[in-house]
Design a protein around this motif. Sequence first.
Motif, short mmCIF file in Angstrom:
data_model
loop_
_atom_site.label_atom_id
_atom_site.label_comp_id
_atom_site.label_asym_id
_atom_site.label_seq_id
_atom_site.Cartn_x
_atom_site.Cartn_y
_atom_site.Cartn_z
N ALA A 249 0.57 -1.20 0.03
CA ALA A 249 0.00 0.18 -0.07
C ALA A 249 0.79 1.30 0.04
N PRO A 250 0.31 2.40 -0.61
CA PRO A 250 1.14 3.83 -0.60
C PRO A 250 1.31 4.00 0.86
N ALA A 251 2.55 4.58 0.97
CA ALA A 251 2.75 4.95 2.53
C ALA A 251 2.37 6.47 2.58
N VAL A 252 1.18 6.71 2.87
CA VAL A 252 0.52 7.96 2.80
C VAL A 252 0.89 8.64 4.11
N ALA A 253 0.57 9.75 4.24
CA ALA A 253 0.72 10.40 5.95
C ALA A 253 -0.57 9.92 6.66
N GLY A 287 5.16 3.96 -8.06
CA GLY A 287 4.93 2.91 -8.77
C GLY A 287 3.39 2.46 -8.72
N TRP A 288 2.57 3.17 -8.49
CA TRP A 288 1.24 2.96 -8.56
C TRP A 288 0.64 4.01 -9.70
N SER A 289 -0.25 3.55 -10.59
CA SER A 289 -0.99 4.46 -11.20
C SER A 289 -2.51 4.86 -10.74
N GLY A 290 -2.75 6.08 -11.09
CA GLY A 290 -4.08 6.56 -10.45
C GLY A 290 -4.55 8.00 -10.84
N ALA A 291 -5.34 8.58 -10.36
CA ALA A 291 -5.81 10.01 -10.57
C ALA A 291 -6.18 10.41 -9.32
N LEU A 320 -5.03 8.04 -21.31
CA LEU A 320 -4.37 8.75 -20.23
C LEU A 320 -2.88 7.95 -19.85
N PRO A 321 -2.06 9.01 -19.59
CA PRO A 321 -0.86 7.99 -19.39
C PRO A 321 -0.81 7.53 -17.92
N ALA A 322 -0.31 6.23 -17.84
CA ALA A 322 -0.39 5.49 -16.63
C ALA A 322 0.90 5.45 -15.85
N GLY A 323 1.14 4.98 -14.69
CA GLY A 323 2.47 4.98 -14.14
C GLY A 323 2.87 6.20 -12.99
N GLU A 324 1.77 6.82 -13.14
CA GLU A 324 1.74 7.98 -11.94
C GLU A 324 0.47 8.42 -11.48
N LEU A 325 0.66 9.26 -10.56
CA LEU A 325 -0.66 9.91 -10.00
C LEU A 325 -1.12 10.92 -10.65
N LEU A 326 -2.05 11.09 -11.49
CA LEU A 326 -2.40 12.06 -12.29
C LEU A 326 -3.26 13.09 -11.62
N GLN A 327 -3.17 14.33 -11.70
CA GLN A 327 -4.10 15.42 -11.46
C GLN A 327 -5.15 15.69 -12.47
N CYS A 328 -6.26 15.28 -11.91
CA CYS A 328 -7.37 15.70 -12.77
C CYS A 328 -7.66 16.82 -13.66
N THR A 329 -7.33 18.09 -12.49
CA THR A 329 -7.28 19.45 -13.26
C THR A 329 -6.47 19.55 -14.30
#
Length: 432
Positions: A249-253, A287-291, A320-329
Amino acid sequence: MVTAVRSAWRDVPPYQVRQFAALALDEVPSLAHDILREIRREYPQLPLVPDEFGEPRALVGIRQSLEHFVAHLASGLDRPHVHPRVFQEFGRGEGIQGRSLDVLQAIYRLGVRLAWRRLAEIGQQVAIPAPAMYELAESGFEYLDGLVAESVRGYAEAAARQAGERLRLQRRLMEQLFTVPDRRRRGTGAGPSGPSGASGASGSSRSSGASGPAGALPVLAERAARIGWSLPERVAVAVLLRPAREAVAPAVAPDVLLDMECERPRMVVPEPDAPGRCELLGRAAAGWSGAIGPAVPLLDAAKSLRWAGAAVDLMERGLLPAGELLQCTEHTEALVLLPPEELIDDLTRRRLAPLDSCGPTHGRRLEETLLAWLETRGGAPEIAARLGVHPQTVRYRLRQIRELWGAEMDDPDRRFELELVLRARRLRGELT
């Protein structure tokens, strides 16, 4: 050939061992009280929790550990391995209270030192040889390690249970957040047949109370308080695509809510516009893809979720490009033009109908020229530079475009629709 290590304790005559054990067992009740009293003096903050009979659990644990230790010695086992289960409870209690095991282990060491002093005195009384008593001391500290291991086991169980309970409460909070009614639909008082008088309006007003956003806020606040989450003013919701089923899992705050139980994990990010927040999220989700959806007021979290989900849909389709966390805006054009495929396809069919008489290759070149003109409103040289063709070629194509669409080229609405469909085709990779 390996020579077995001789045990000094096993060399002690059995009658002496029985004598030692009997005296030690007689001392256990008073010794347990003395140990607890000294522990309480050194650690006055130690809570005395009673058992079902009203006796302090700490006293019960000390007494049982002494009895078990001496019983093992009396039976001839110089390395006792039985440990009272109450020590698991001690560790579990520390975990539930959110404390570390450092103080508990210090208390155990103090208890063993005090017990050893009394046992050493008894050993002198019955003339147990010094080497045997040294071995007994070593066995006592090994027994201490076992008590600590029991407490660590209980501590780990409590931590796992608390973590599981927190995740469960966190998921419930997120689900509640995503199901807050749309504020635009509150109290309209108009159904399919329109306004129907005072009685209809009052009924609508009553129904928009506890189930509306204002009624949802206290529920959210209560659930958030149970996991120590402060309700933020604004949030952004992220949707993730698993790189692999077993992905870490992502190591989020700690203040970021994360639900990994969904097929597409989701995150609720409080105050997403705070300085450095985007960079931290990007590193956490490496290492995760998402938005991540747009920042919205807390009660509009479902809207941010909807946009993030739409972006991930496009990501899965390769739009849309994968491999990163995209900003919808940062991908507004794609999110507005690509999801309503049926509407765009129908508009494309109607607005690009004049090209039906052209071949596929020539038709595509006219589309690219038309889009360049709509976006720049420049002259032939500017459009030619953009397309990489000769200005005379652009002039020829523009004359054809004027002939094909005629007066529609002077209609702002038609020009707008043409630009929409052509931009959509470019986003899909059908135009350059």
